[in-house]
Design a protein around this motif. Structure first.
Motif, PDB file in Angstrom:
ATOM      1  N   LEU A 625      28.640 100.291  70.098  1.00 42.97           N
ATOM      2  CA  LEU A 625      29.844  99.766  69.867  1.00 42.97           C
ATOM      3  C   LEU A 625      31.024 100.461  70.209  1.00 42.97           C
ATOM      4  O   LEU A 625      32.354  99.901  70.139  1.00 42.97           O
ATOM      5  N   GLN A 627      33.658 100.742  73.238  1.00 48.69           N
ATOM      6  CA  GLN A 627      33.918  99.974  74.255  1.00 48.69           C
ATOM      7  C   GLN A 627      34.886 100.394  75.380  1.00 48.69           C
ATOM      8  O   GLN A 627      34.689 100.183  76.398  1.00 48.69           O
ATOM      9  N   GLU A 628      35.859 101.028  74.785  1.00 44.71           N
ATOM     10  CA  GLU A 628      37.235 101.470  75.564  1.00 44.71           C
ATOM     11  C   GLU A 628      36.616 102.798  76.298  1.00 44.71           C
ATOM     12  O   GLU A 628      36.122 103.488  75.920  1.00 44.71           O
ATOM     13  N   ILE A 632      34.760 106.166  74.788  1.00 49.97           N
ATOM     14  CA  ILE A 632      33.618 106.776  75.362  1.00 49.97           C
ATOM     15  C   ILE A 632      33.760 108.327  75.424  1.00 49.97           C
ATOM     16  O   ILE A 632      33.022 109.105  75.349  1.00 49.97           O
ATOM     17  N   VAL A 684      33.649  97.167  64.940  1.00 45.21           N
ATOM     18  CA  VAL A 684      34.160  97.914  66.259  1.00 45.21           C
ATOM     19  C   VAL A 684      35.333  98.761  65.470  1.00 45.21           C
ATOM     20  O   VAL A 684      35.461  99.967  65.614  1.00 45.21           O
ATOM     21  N   ARG A 688      35.262 102.955  65.259  1.00 42.96           N
ATOM     22  CA  ARG A 688      36.358 103.625  65.713  1.00 42.96           C
ATOM     23  C   ARG A 688      36.808 104.627  64.354  1.00 42.96           C
ATOM     24  O   ARG A 688      37.179 105.848  64.564  1.00 42.96           O
TER      25      ARG A 688
END
Length: 710
Positions: A625, A627-628, A632, A684, A688
């Motif tokens: 999950l 994504q950005e 990451i 998501v 986070r």
């Protein structure tokens, strides 16, 4: 009169010795403060306070005969209220001016100025400065009114005063004389039914003249010393006593020295007007009594200075500070030796009688000694202390230590029912040690009986062995949980059971002796021992006591020089091993010096605020999950940094652990610049939040870093 030095003296009957210095300092300070407020003294004026058994006095330099005139501007009222449409004064304005001592003619001179949004009228005038007579009269009455008098006496005025016998006066002691000199001129003031003059009285027996005439303010101390045989200055008299004590001890030789006791020195200084130190002695047979007993009776009852040898052992000689200096001091010496002998004989009798019974035989007597009406007798309290002490000792040293701690706790309070402690309560614990040794108990147990009261005050030593530590912790914890358990908490400056001191004692032992004990577990175990004596809600009382202890710890750490931010950061986590706290503080201080610290602290605070708004967050992170690129990168950096930081934390290297986390600054900044935490997709968003929770946990193991954010 020109600017000259001022002297004011109140001559009274013997003042309370323990309050004398405070009275003298307060009297002089308020006089100067009041004269400055009236413009009669300035910032350059120097103050000298005098205090002897029968006088309070102040010498103030550069006092003016009158204060400078002052320009005063008084706001009257809005123009619309004070003046009619045609500019004539209204009755309200005229009445206001009349109250200020001005008439209608002053209206023309009134100034107009904006006061907020409206225009107001102001009356400007010059006020004549205070004259010394009226200013000193006010200052003197204020100084008398503000004296920190321990207990007021009420008496009638003596003959020679205005309306003798008709007027009652309240003061610390009957006053018999008032001096007020500005240079060589008498300032006519009055107080306590007395008119000021330039004469006072010296030593009751050794003054060369009576009354003592003071020619001017500056010759006060010199004239009193010469004609009155009085050293008026408290500080000078104290220094003279110290000099004489040291000189007398030096004449005896062999490294003999007078016992050091600042409180005793202050009290004796307050009892004599011209000190004369003499050497006395008592029979050496009394030295078989524990020296603490002899020292206490000589100091407390007789105000004598015992003499110790080079090894710190009491000698059979002692020093007295006499208030007279006869040509042949033998009568004074002999009289004091006769007075002290019965005191020492009583101490010897008590000691001999007490040793006829063992401490163990006295345990049952504690059931008859009331400790607290809600917590039972001292006997019941001993049962609780034994249970707590045994549990602590088991953790610190196993079964062998627990047996010793149990024995020491059983006997620790038994000296309360001895004759010696009944006469001298200050010797509790001390006498218990002597009697334990007399009973053939081990040194560790005997020392623990004495040491279980430690630390008795700030800066006091801690128990000298693990047995004493276990019993001292138990004794203080029992007091704390007992009082919190019945809701008897300190309020303001009232703390009759010294709970603040007990809490600090527990804290000091846990930290300074590096004890591997968890503070919450200690408190909970102590409350469990309290049983049904705990009438307050148990869990709330536990938390209240822990909060109380951490507040005391925080205050103590700030006094040691740690900043409020450093202390708050560490104590926010409530570390259970208090011995770790100094290392945590050092780590926080080192971290705060890093260039990355400010940004990480701010980010930590931001993360905390985000997590507070969320529901319970699972710190688990799913890589699928992520994504950005920024999230990451942050996760990758955490995977690399946090295991090392965690290992360093678990090894106790808190400084290295925090410094390892400094590497996260760049990826954390990039995360907040490029990632929206509250994404629309719930999975998501939760991922986070989990990433932030994991980061928050890693950053706040040593301390709550958000407390460092400005």
């Amino acid at each position: 009169m020109s600017v000259q030095n001022l002297l004011v003296e109140l001559f009274v009957e013997e003042l309370p010795p323990k309050a004398l210095k405070k009275l003298g300092d307060a009297f002089a300070a308020v006089l100067l403060e009041q004269l400055k407020a009236q413009g009669l003294a300035s910032v350059e004026s120097q103050l000298t306070a005098f205090a002897s058994p029968r006088r309070l006095a102040a010498h103030i330099t550069a006092v003016a005969p009158f204060a400078a005139d002052k320009a005063v501007s008084a706001k009257l009222m809005p123009v619309a209220v004070g003046l009619s449409a045609d500019g004539q004064p209204t009755p309200a304005l005229l009445k206001k001016l009349q109250a200020l001592g001005a008439g209608p003619e002053a209206v023309a001179g009134l100034k107009r100025a904006l006061d907020g949004k409206a225009e107001a009228l102001f009356f400007e005038r010059t006020v004549a400065g205070a004259r010394l007579q009226e200013g000193l009269q006010k200052a003197l009455l204020e100084a008398i009114a503000k004296l920190p008098i321990p207990k007021v006496m009420t008496y009638q005025l003596a003959s020679g005063c205005a309306q003798p016998g008709w007027t009652s006066v309240s003061f610390v002691r009957p006053a018999h004389g008032l001096v007020a000199l500005h240079g060589s001129d008498i300032v006519p003031v009055e107080a306590l039914g007395l008119q000021s003059g330039n004469t006072t009285h010296g030593h009751r027996f050794e003054a060369s003249v009576d009354p003592v005439v003071l020619k001017d303010a500056d010759s006060y101390a010199e004239t009193l010393a010469r004609d009155g045989a009085v050293i008026a200055s408290f500080a000078d008299r104290r220094a003279d006593i110290v000099r004489q004590l040291n000189a007398a001890a030096a004449l005896i030789g062999n490294g003999v020295r007078a016992i050091e006791d600042e409180a005793l020195l202050d009290e004796v200084t307050a009892l004599v007007e011209r000190p004369n130190v003499l050497v006395c002695s008592f029979e050496e047979e009394f030295l078989g009594v524990p020296q603490e007993c002899l020292i206490l009776t000589m100091k407390a009852n007789q105000k004598y200075f015992p003499l110790l040898d080079a090894a710190g052992k009491l000698t059979h000689q002692f020093l007295i500070v006499s208030n007279i200096s006869p040509a042949d001091p033998s009568q004074v010496i002999g009289g004091n030796e006769r007075v002290v002998r019965p005191r020492l004989a009583d101490a010897k009798f008590f000691f001999d009688q007490d040793r006829k019974k063992t401490l163990e035989s006295r345990v049952a007597g504690l059931d008859k000694v009331v400790y607290h009406n809600q917590l039972g007798s001292q006997g019941e309290r001993v049962v609780r202390v034994r249970a707590i002490a045994k549990a602590i000792a088991l953790q610190l040293g196993g079964e062998a230590l627990a047996l010793q701690a149990d024995q020491a706790a059983l006997l620790a309070k038994t000296d309360l029912v001895t004759d010696m402690v009944g006469e001298f309560p200050e010797l509790q614990g001390t006498m218990g040690r002597y009697y334990a040794l007399n009973d053939g108990l081990g040194v560790d147990v005997a020392d623990a009986i004495e040491d279980h009261y430690k630390p008795r005050f700030a800066g006091d030593t801690l128990p000298r062995n693990p047995v004493g530590t276990a019993v001292a912790l138990a004794d203080k914890l029992e007091t704390l949980v007992g009082m919190f358990g019945i809701g008897n908490l300190p309020t303001g400056d009232k703390d009759p059971f010294a709970l603040r001191r007990h809490a600090l004692g527990v804290i000091r032992m846990l930290t300074e002796q590096n004890l591997p004990l968890d503070v919450t577990a200690l408190v909970e175990a102590a409350f469990a021992v309290l049983g049904d004596k705990c009438t307050a809600p148990r869990e709330a009382s536990v938390q209240a006591l822990l909060t109380f202890m951490f507040e005391r710890l925080g205050g103590s750490l700030r006094e040691e020089g740690y900043s409020p931010q450093e202390v708050d950061a560490v104590l926010a986590l409530r570390p259970q091993r208090l011995a770790d706290i100094p290392k945590r503080l050092a780590a926080v201080r080192a971290f705060a010096a890093l260039p990355e610290a400010a940004a990480l602290a701010a980010a930590n605070k931001r993360i905390g605020n985000i997590l507070k708004k969320a529901d319970t967050v699972d710190p688990h992170v799913s890589t699928v999950l992520l994504q950005e690129p920024a999230e990451i990168a942050l996760f990758a950096a955490m995977q690399q940094v946090t295991p090392a930081a965690q290992a360093q934390f678990e090894a106790g290297d808190y400084t290295a652990s925090l410094q390892s986390l400094a590497a996260l600054r760049a990826p954390v900044d990039a995360f907040f610049d490029g990632v929206m935490v509250n994404a629309e997709a719930i999975d998501v968003r939760l991922n986070r939040l989990g990433l932030l929770q994991s980061l928050h946990n890693a950053m706040n193991r040593v301390a709550d870093l958000s407390k460092l954010a400005s």
